[in-house]
Every structure is written in structure tokens, then in C-alpha cells.
Design a protein around this motif. Sequence first.
Motif, short mmCIF file in Angstrom:
data_model
loop_
_atom_site.label_atom_id
_atom_site.label_comp_id
_atom_site.label_asym_id
_atom_site.label_seq_id
_atom_site.Cartn_x
_atom_site.Cartn_y
_atom_site.Cartn_z
N VAL A 186 0.84 -1.19 0.00
CA VAL A 186 0.00 0.00 0.00
C VAL A 186 0.88 1.24 0.00
CG1 VAL A 186 -1.73 1.29 1.30
CG2 VAL A 186 -1.85 -1.21 1.20
N THR A 187 0.65 2.12 -0.98
CA THR A 187 1.37 3.39 -1.03
C THR A 187 0.34 4.52 -0.97
OG1 THR A 187 1.42 3.76 -3.44
CG2 THR A 187 3.05 2.24 -2.51
N ALA A 211 1.72 6.17 4.40
CA ALA A 211 0.70 5.89 3.39
C ALA A 211 -0.69 5.93 4.02
CB ALA A 211 0.96 4.52 2.75
N ARG A 212 -1.64 6.52 3.31
CA ARG A 212 -3.02 6.59 3.80
C ARG A 212 -3.85 5.53 3.11
NH1 ARG A 212 -4.23 12.40 2.04
NH2 ARG A 212 -2.73 11.71 0.46
N PRO A 218 -10.51 11.41 3.41
CA PRO A 218 -10.57 12.33 4.56
C PRO A 218 -11.49 13.52 4.34
CG PRO A 218 -8.42 12.41 3.47
CD PRO A 218 -9.14 11.25 2.90
N ARG A 219 -11.53 14.06 3.12
CA ARG A 219 -12.40 15.21 2.89
C ARG A 219 -13.86 14.83 3.07
NH1 ARG A 219 -10.81 17.89 -2.72
NH2 ARG A 219 -10.69 15.68 -3.29
N ALA A 231 -4.81 13.82 14.10
CA ALA A 231 -3.51 13.67 13.45
C ALA A 231 -3.21 12.18 13.25
CB ALA A 231 -2.43 14.33 14.29
N GLY A 232 -2.66 11.85 12.08
CA GLY A 232 -2.30 10.47 11.80
C GLY A 232 -3.44 9.58 11.38
N PHE A 233 -4.64 10.13 11.24
CA PHE A 233 -5.80 9.34 10.87
C PHE A 233 -5.59 8.69 9.51
CE2 PHE A 233 -10.12 9.08 8.96
CZ PHE A 233 -10.72 8.26 9.90
N GLN A 234 -5.91 7.40 9.40
CA GLN A 234 -5.81 6.59 8.19
C GLN A 234 -4.37 6.38 7.70
OE1 GLN A 234 -8.66 8.77 5.64
NE2 GLN A 234 -10.00 6.99 5.76
N THR A 235 -3.38 6.71 8.50
CA THR A 235 -2.00 6.47 8.07
C THR A 235 -1.58 5.04 8.37
OG1 THR A 235 -1.09 7.18 10.20
CG2 THR A 235 -1.36 8.87 8.49
N ALA A 236 -0.53 4.61 7.70
CA ALA A 236 -0.04 3.24 7.86
C ALA A 236 0.29 2.94 9.32
CB ALA A 236 1.19 3.03 6.98
#
Length: 566
Positions: A186-187, A211-212, A218-219, A231-236
Motif C-alpha cells: 500500500v502506497t 501511506a493513507r 478524509p475530505r 492527526a495520523g488518521f488513516q496512516t499506515a
Amino acid sequence: MSGNRSAGGVPWTLCPGCRTVQLGTRLRRGLWVCPDCGRHLQITAAQRLDALLDPDSVELVDSPLTDTDPLGFSDTEPYPRRRERARHSTGICEAMVLATGTIRGRPLVAAVADFRFLGGSMGVAVGDLLVRAAEIALTRRVPLLMVTASGGARMQEGALSLMQMARTAQALTRLDAAGILTVSLVTDPTFGGVAASYATLADVILAEPGARLGFAGPRVIEQVLGQPLPAGFQTAEALHTQGHLDLVCPRGEQRAILARLLALTAPETPAERTGPNDAGIVTDPDALHPEDPWRSVRRARDIMRPTTADYAARVFTDFLELHGDRLAKDCPAIIGGPARLAGRTVMLIGTQKGHTAAELSSRQFGMASPAGYRKAARLMRLAAKLGVPVVTLVDTPGAHAGIEAEAHGQALAIADNLRVLAELPVPVVAVITGEGGSGGALALAVADRVLMLAHAVYSVISPEGCAAILWNNAAEAPRAAAALRAGARDLLRLGVVDGVIPEPGEGVQTDHGAAAELVRTALIATLAELDDLSPGQRRRHRFRRFETFGGSSPPGPDNTGMEWGQ
């Protein structure tokens, strides 16, 4: 990549993370990772193939594309014109590039998304390409690597783009049935229909730092909630903690990790076979010295007894720990992943305690949450798909007890493991290495062969718990330990365990090296005994093994009431 320019003929790039200017040649040497902030810049499909596959091994797959415009879609310009502009600007025909090649000599098929082409969106042509990649992997019986970068389904193709989610999921299902390894890398970003289909259906999911990954972007989420996201939501990194990913893997380490995965799932070298007479396993209860039951309990709990991690380092080679239950979290009380044992791949799964107060606390004292048992079940199913044996190492006071564990289905998670283990078509060997506490231990010990170390214990409840319930006094634990008959000698006589592995000196805690050699020899010999059975025979024998603990004679071969595949 962001802000590509040149000054005096030297290309440079503005890092979108730290806003520093980086020389293109320096970025290229570092695989387009910013040396100042570590930001993994977006790269093209061609650059990705160069970074991952062996030089001169890449062969692009030329698949015919059918251009579609089912809706006659037009926004600021007609869809066909937008697609042609993307082709002209990127030099590729679609948002995915297919190639065959090798990673450190191991063959694979790669399906690599390119975000430059209409945001990597998945329409009919991308669905065709992913299905084609799966077909090649199936025909050649080699792993499929999928590198994702996408905003989701291609809106310009309407419901037909939505159908690609089902098509790609079906393609991976065929690879599951054939036992072909699938890996997703996932990138940033990977959203929508790609995230909710092939990107998250792989056997092993890796992700680049930062990577999200998510279904809703998010929008969209911010508009629905009417508030900013944390902060950091949906990040790897967050998703790894939440159990959705196996590994967060920096770009410079990806080739090595993939090479290990491919090696562990490649055709095996002949396994080293040790005959049963050389196993050192005690099968006669009278050959074991009587032990004081309470002393056995205290030895089993010795903080210096080897843990699963210790055995993984000494008994096995190239253990690759995988993470996450794909649902809620990564439980640190259970570790697991593929490893090599004397030339053959096995799936190693075990409870993990620790040797220090800090590690014991961080590992929940080896008491697994529902996420731990779900992680174990996921790895067991992967072992069945790949046709490799399962080895479990058990040392736990019991399953974690608490409000969160109950809320997340502790009983169901344990019960599901019992069912998964009962049905596995591959050999299963369990070793009680310390404490075998209640259903939390049994959830890893429904096996073809159950072994235990000489000073381990295995019981329905802890002596303290038994004493508190039956004598209303936890101080009666030594008395309860004697009554429970949880030591190796009694358990071997009862048939609960099939064999006992001797311990060196005063116990395995005194000599980890000798302990590892004894366990290694016993595992090799035991797996060799199980090799000649068909999957149906293994499941049938496993069923009969546990039927012997009923009140009547076990069913005969023709009256089990069950049909088993071969």
C-alpha cells in the motif's frame, strides 16, 4: 513527485513534507525518500518496478485494453479526451502496469498502480489488468504482488467501475483456492474501491510509512462529521496499531522483506528427517520422575524460561513476524509468522510473555486478547492455503480477562480457533512450554500431536483460582495444584499430551541453547511422523484424538458421522 524543476541543468524537487528542496540525483539514490524528513514521495510505476525487481528481470506484460465510455461522461471535458491527455502526459496506457520478473531470483507477477494516470482510479481497464495479472500468477504458480495508489473507483465509468471491486476480489479468491501467495504493498494514497477490494484482500499487507488507506477519503469524512480529523488518521502507522497491516515497511527495506516472503513460500528444500527413536520424546509416564505439583507450577512460571521469541531465534531460521487481526488491533501477547525449520517452511504461532517487568506488562503477561486469537486464526488459515505445517508454542496463564476483552468477543475468538484448528488440512504440532492455562491455552493446542516440556503445566484453571473457588482461600494453591494433576507425568498418563520433552539441568531456564535443541529435535521428528498422512486422514485422526476424552469409546472409522476430504 512534487515541484520538479531544474536550475543550471540540475533537476531538483520540492519535498511536500518538509518543504525543502532536494537534488533529483540524491532522491534517486535514496529511492525518492526525502533524506530530511523521511517523506516517501510518489513515484511512477516504472520507478517502482526498478526499485523492487531484480535488474534486467522485468518483462512488461502487453495486455490489450478496451476503452469504454459507457455513460458518455463529460465534466469540464469529455472522458475520452481526459483519458487521452493522461496517456500523453504519463506515457502509459492505463493506471496500472503489469510485469513479470524476479526479486533476488524468486519469480513473481507485479501489478503496479500509477497515481499520475487519473489518480490511479480503477475502471474496467484496470479491473482487466488486475484480473490478467492474477491469471498469469495462477498459470505460472508464482506469487502476485499488487502495489496500490488510487483515489478509488473511476467515476466516469459509473456502475461498471463499481463492478471491478467484485471482479478483482473474485480473481484473488481463485488464487486463494490454488494456494498462490498474494502480497499488497500500500502506497499513498489508497482509497475507495481499491482499498475495499484487492488492496486489503492479500495474504500479506505491507505499507509505506505515512501511506493513507481507507474506504472514505478524509475530505468526505470531515464533511460528514463537520470537524477536523485527528492527526495520523488513516496512516499506515495508525492502521498497523489497529491490526489492519502486517508491516510498515520503508522503501529501502521492501525488496529484502519481499525476498524473504517469496523464499519462505517457494518450493522447499528436502526437510531434515530425524527418526522417532532420535526424538528424545518421553512417551511412557513411568519413565518420568514424580515431581512436587506446586514446584512444577513455580518452575513453569520462571521468568527466565525461554519465550516464543527465544525459540523463534534458536529453533527456527528466518522467522518473519506478521501482525494484526485485520479487524481491531495487533495483540502483542501472541506472535506468529512463517519460519524455516530444518529446511521446511512452517507457520510458527505462540504466546509471548517476557523476561522483564516492562516486557511482561507490554505483552499482557502472555494473556491474549480476542485480537490475538483472531491473528492466530488468520495465520492458521494462511498456513492451510500455502500447505505448510503449523507449530504452536503455548505459555500463558490464560486468555486476557477484562471489560474490553469481553466486549470484543473473547469467548467467540477462542471458540473459533478451536474450530479452525480442528479443520486444518496441514500438520499441527503444539508444545506447552510453560503454563498452559485453560481455554486460552487450548485455543492454540488442538493439534495432531501435543507435546509439553517436562516442567510445564497444563490445566483447566490456575491452582490459585481453583483454591479460591473450592476452598475459599487462595493460600490453598499448593493443595489445588496436587488435586489438578497438571504436571507432565499425570497428563501423559491421561493422554492429554502425547509426549514429554526432557529439560536440561534444573529446567530450560538454565540453558536456553540446550532447551532449543531438544525442542527442535522433537519438532522435526514429530512433523516427519505426520508427513505421510493425507489432509483427510489428518483431520480424521485429530477428531478421534479428542474423541478419546469422551465418556465412551471413540467412534470407529465408519461411524463418525462425518465425511472428510482427502
